[in-house]
Design a protein around this motif. Structure first.
Motif, PDB file in Angstrom:
ATOM      1  N   VAL A  11      47.040  58.885  39.265  1.00 13.31           N
ATOM      2  CA  VAL A  11      46.739  58.737  40.817  1.00 13.31           C
ATOM      3  C   VAL A  11      47.301  57.629  41.168  1.00 13.31           C
ATOM      4  CG1 VAL A  11      44.345  58.327  42.188  1.00 13.31           C
ATOM      5  CG2 VAL A  11      44.353  59.943  40.270  1.00 13.31           C
ATOM      6  N   ILE A  12      47.900  57.591  42.542  1.00 19.26           N
ATOM      7  CA  ILE A  12      48.318  56.479  43.125  1.00 19.26           C
ATOM      8  C   ILE A  12      47.251  55.838  44.288  1.00 19.26           C
ATOM      9  CG2 ILE A  12      50.104  55.353  44.552  1.00 19.26           C
ATOM     10  CD1 ILE A  12      51.209  56.401  41.602  1.00 19.26           C
ATOM     11  N   ARG A  13      47.135  54.742  44.290  1.00 18.23           N
ATOM     12  CA  ARG A  13      46.062  53.969  45.242  1.00 18.23           C
ATOM     13  C   ARG A  13      46.288  52.673  45.512  1.00 18.23           C
ATOM     14  NH1 ARG A  13      43.083  50.711  42.270  1.00 18.23           N
ATOM     15  NH2 ARG A  13      42.693  50.990  40.241  1.00 18.23           N
ATOM     16  N   ASP A  14      45.654  52.102  46.450  1.00 20.58           N
ATOM     17  CA  ASP A  14      45.787  50.634  46.755  1.00 20.58           C
ATOM     18  C   ASP A  14      45.387  49.708  45.756  1.00 20.58           C
ATOM     19  OD1 ASP A  14      46.897  51.287  49.423  1.00 20.58           O
ATOM     20  OD2 ASP A  14      44.925  51.346  50.390  1.00 20.58           O
ATOM     21  N   CYS A  15      46.035  48.821  45.402  1.00 22.87           N
ATOM     22  CA  CYS A  15      45.480  47.831  44.463  1.00 22.87           C
ATOM     23  C   CYS A  15      44.240  46.991  44.838  1.00 22.87           C
ATOM     24  CB  CYS A  15      46.863  46.781  44.287  1.00 22.87           C
ATOM     25  SG  CYS A  15      46.493  45.702  43.223  1.00 22.87           S
ATOM     26  N   VAL A  16      43.427  46.855  44.204  1.00 21.79           N
ATOM     27  CA  VAL A  16      42.184  46.125  44.303  1.00 21.79           C
ATOM     28  C   VAL A  16      42.216  44.861  43.643  1.00 21.79           C
ATOM     29  CG1 VAL A  16      40.785  47.907  45.555  1.00 21.79           C
ATOM     30  CG2 VAL A  16      40.585  47.321  43.055  1.00 21.79           C
ATOM     31  N   GLU A  17      41.467  43.856  43.712  1.00 25.80           N
ATOM     32  CA  GLU A  17      41.289  42.643  43.128  1.00 25.80           C
ATOM     33  C   GLU A  17      41.094  42.756  41.714  1.00 25.80           C
ATOM     34  OE1 GLU A  17      39.699  38.183  43.699  1.00 25.80           O
ATOM     35  OE2 GLU A  17      40.934  38.963  45.199  1.00 25.80           O
ATOM     36  N   GLU A  18      40.254  43.739  41.313  1.00 23.64           N
ATOM     37  CA  GLU A  18      39.821  44.172  39.984  1.00 23.64           C
ATOM     38  C   GLU A  18      40.987  44.652  39.287  1.00 23.64           C
ATOM     39  OE1 GLU A  18      36.441  43.536  42.608  1.00 23.64           O
ATOM     40  OE2 GLU A  18      37.765  45.194  42.843  1.00 23.64           O
ATOM     41  N   ASP A  19      41.917  45.261  39.804  1.00 22.34           N
ATOM     42  CA  ASP A  19      43.264  45.594  39.057  1.00 22.34           C
ATOM     43  C   ASP A  19      44.097  44.330  38.523  1.00 22.34           C
ATOM     44  OD1 ASP A  19      42.813  48.195  39.585  1.00 22.34           O
ATOM     45  OD2 ASP A  19      43.589  48.034  41.589  1.00 22.34           O
ATOM     46  N   ILE A  20      44.000  43.292  39.050  1.00 21.22           N
ATOM     47  CA  ILE A  20      44.897  41.880  38.669  1.00 21.22           C
ATOM     48  C   ILE A  20      45.020  41.948  37.346  1.00 21.22           C
ATOM     49  CG2 ILE A  20      45.446  39.570  39.362  1.00 21.22           C
ATOM     50  CD1 ILE A  20      46.271  41.572  41.210  1.00 21.22           C
ATOM     51  N   PRO A  21      43.745  41.833  36.492  1.00 24.66           N
ATOM     52  CA  PRO A  21      44.055  41.477  35.174  1.00 24.66           C
ATOM     53  C   PRO A  21      45.136  42.486  34.383  1.00 24.66           C
ATOM     54  CG  PRO A  21      41.655  41.276  35.586  1.00 24.66           C
ATOM     55  CD  PRO A  21      42.428  41.988  36.782  1.00 24.66           C
ATOM     56  N   ALA A  22      44.878  43.846  34.716  1.00 25.09           N
ATOM     57  CA  ALA A  22      45.922  44.899  34.276  1.00 25.09           C
ATOM     58  C   ALA A  22      47.294  44.562  34.663  1.00 25.09           C
ATOM     59  CB  ALA A  22      45.536  46.246  34.532  1.00 25.09           C
ATOM     60  N   VAL A  23      47.365  44.419  36.138  1.00 30.35           N
ATOM     61  CA  VAL A  23      48.994  43.872  36.517  1.00 30.35           C
ATOM     62  C   VAL A  23      49.354  42.807  36.076  1.00 30.35           C
ATOM     63  CG1 VAL A  23      49.600  42.902  38.721  1.00 30.35           C
ATOM     64  CG2 VAL A  23      48.187  45.136  38.881  1.00 30.35           C
ATOM     65  N   THR A  24      48.642  41.905  35.627  1.00 35.93           N
ATOM     66  CA  THR A  24      48.909  40.632  35.085  1.00 35.93           C
ATOM     67  C   THR A  24      49.647  40.793  33.859  1.00 35.93           C
ATOM     68  OG1 THR A  24      47.516  39.179  36.378  1.00 35.93           O
ATOM     69  CG2 THR A  24      48.427  38.253  34.200  1.00 35.93           C
ATOM     70  N   ALA A  25      49.032  41.618  32.906  1.00 33.97           N
ATOM     71  CA  ALA A  25      49.280  42.129  31.829  1.00 33.97           C
ATOM     72  C   ALA A  25      50.868  42.754  31.755  1.00 33.97           C
ATOM     73  CB  ALA A  25      48.273  42.687  30.989  1.00 33.97           C
ATOM     74  N   ILE A  26      50.981  43.739  32.527  1.00 26.99           N
ATOM     75  CA  ILE A  26      51.980  44.538  32.676  1.00 26.99           C
ATOM     76  C   ILE A  26      53.329  43.641  33.181  1.00 26.99           C
ATOM     77  CG2 ILE A  26      53.347  46.081  34.318  1.00 26.99           C
ATOM     78  CD1 ILE A  26      50.659  47.793  34.399  1.00 26.99           C
ATOM     79  N   TYR A  27      52.993  42.768  33.945  1.00 20.48           N
ATOM     80  CA  TYR A  27      54.062  41.804  34.484  1.00 20.48           C
ATOM     81  C   TYR A  27      54.340  40.793  33.394  1.00 20.48           C
ATOM     82  CZ  TYR A  27      57.018  38.821  37.401  1.00 20.48           C
ATOM     83  OH  TYR A  27      57.911  38.399  38.131  1.00 20.48           O
ATOM     84  N   ARG A  28      53.221  40.197  32.604  1.00 24.15           N
ATOM     85  CA  ARG A  28      53.633  39.494  31.577  1.00 24.15           C
ATOM     86  C   ARG A  28      54.664  40.275  30.561  1.00 24.15           C
ATOM     87  NH1 ARG A  28      51.567  34.935  29.114  1.00 24.15           N
ATOM     88  NH2 ARG A  28      51.758  34.881  26.935  1.00 24.15           N
ATOM     89  N   HIS A  29      54.271  41.203  30.197  1.00 23.29           N
ATOM     90  CA  HIS A  29      55.269  41.993  29.219  1.00 23.29           C
ATOM     91  C   HIS A  29      56.569  41.916  29.632  1.00 23.29           C
ATOM     92  CE1 HIS A  29      57.071  45.198  27.014  1.00 23.29           C
ATOM     93  NE2 HIS A  29      56.256  44.741  25.998  1.00 23.29           N
TER      94      HIS A  29
END
Length: 180
Positions: A11-29
């Motif tokens: 599912v593609i959806r708008d990013c919400v603030e609660e997604d940021i931990p996962a986004v941060t982990a993906i970007y960190r890698h």
């Protein structure tokens, strides 16, 4: 499960603030292991929240790919250049969680990003691809209609080597409100 079946459940959806931990982990890698970004030190969650808020305040799209309630990728568009004349030109970024590459997530995210950006009145989308050897990203952008616009040789130094940058460009489709 085949990649096609898997992708149907993404599912593609708008990013919400609660997604940021996962986004941060993906970007960190991506920062620590890849050359798609020239950032050297991965930002923390607080910085990633600020970046997201700034983008959303400027009407830039920020999307999440989710599978089984797990963030498996994200994409956003941001300012290409700060001067007013560039206001309708944006730069895209697409990141997929490690272990989920080559399954169509990036293509699904970028296609949605293109649609949302066009709906919001943006006219050109630029891809600045770190590392001219990043064949996956180049192929992804070509599949969605981006054309190569330039090559900047040895402009970044990361992981003990000099890296090129590939510039690609897509004219975004006109939407009805643009035609009036």
């Amino acid at each position: 499960m085949s990649d096609t079946e898997f992708l149907q459940g993404v599912v593609i959806r708008d990013c919400v603030e609660e997604d940021i931990p996962a986004v941060t982990a993906i970007y960190r890698h991506a920062v620590l292991n890849g050359t798609g970004t020239f950032e050297i030190e991965p930002p923390g969650e607080a910085e990633m929240k600020i970046r997201r808020r700034v983008m959303l305040a400027s009407n830039y799209p920020y999307l999440i790919a989710e599978s089984d309630r797990k963030v498996v990728g994200y994409a956003y568009a941001n300012s290409y250049r700060p001067r007013e004349a560039y206001a309708k030109t944006i730069e895209n970024s697409v990141y997929v969680r490690d272990g989920f590459h080559d399954r169509g997530i990036g293509q699904k995210l970028l296609a949605a990003l293109i649609d949302v950006a066009a709906e919001r009145g943006f006219r050109q989308m630029i891809a600045i691809i770190g590392d001219s050897e990043n064949a996956g990203s180049i192929r992804l952008h070509e599949k969605l209609g981006f054309a190569r616009a330039g090559l900047l040789r040895a402009v970044g130094h990361k992981h003990e080597r000099w890296l090129d940058t590939i510039l690609m460009q897509l004219e975004l489709p006109l939407v009805e409100s643009d035609m009036i």
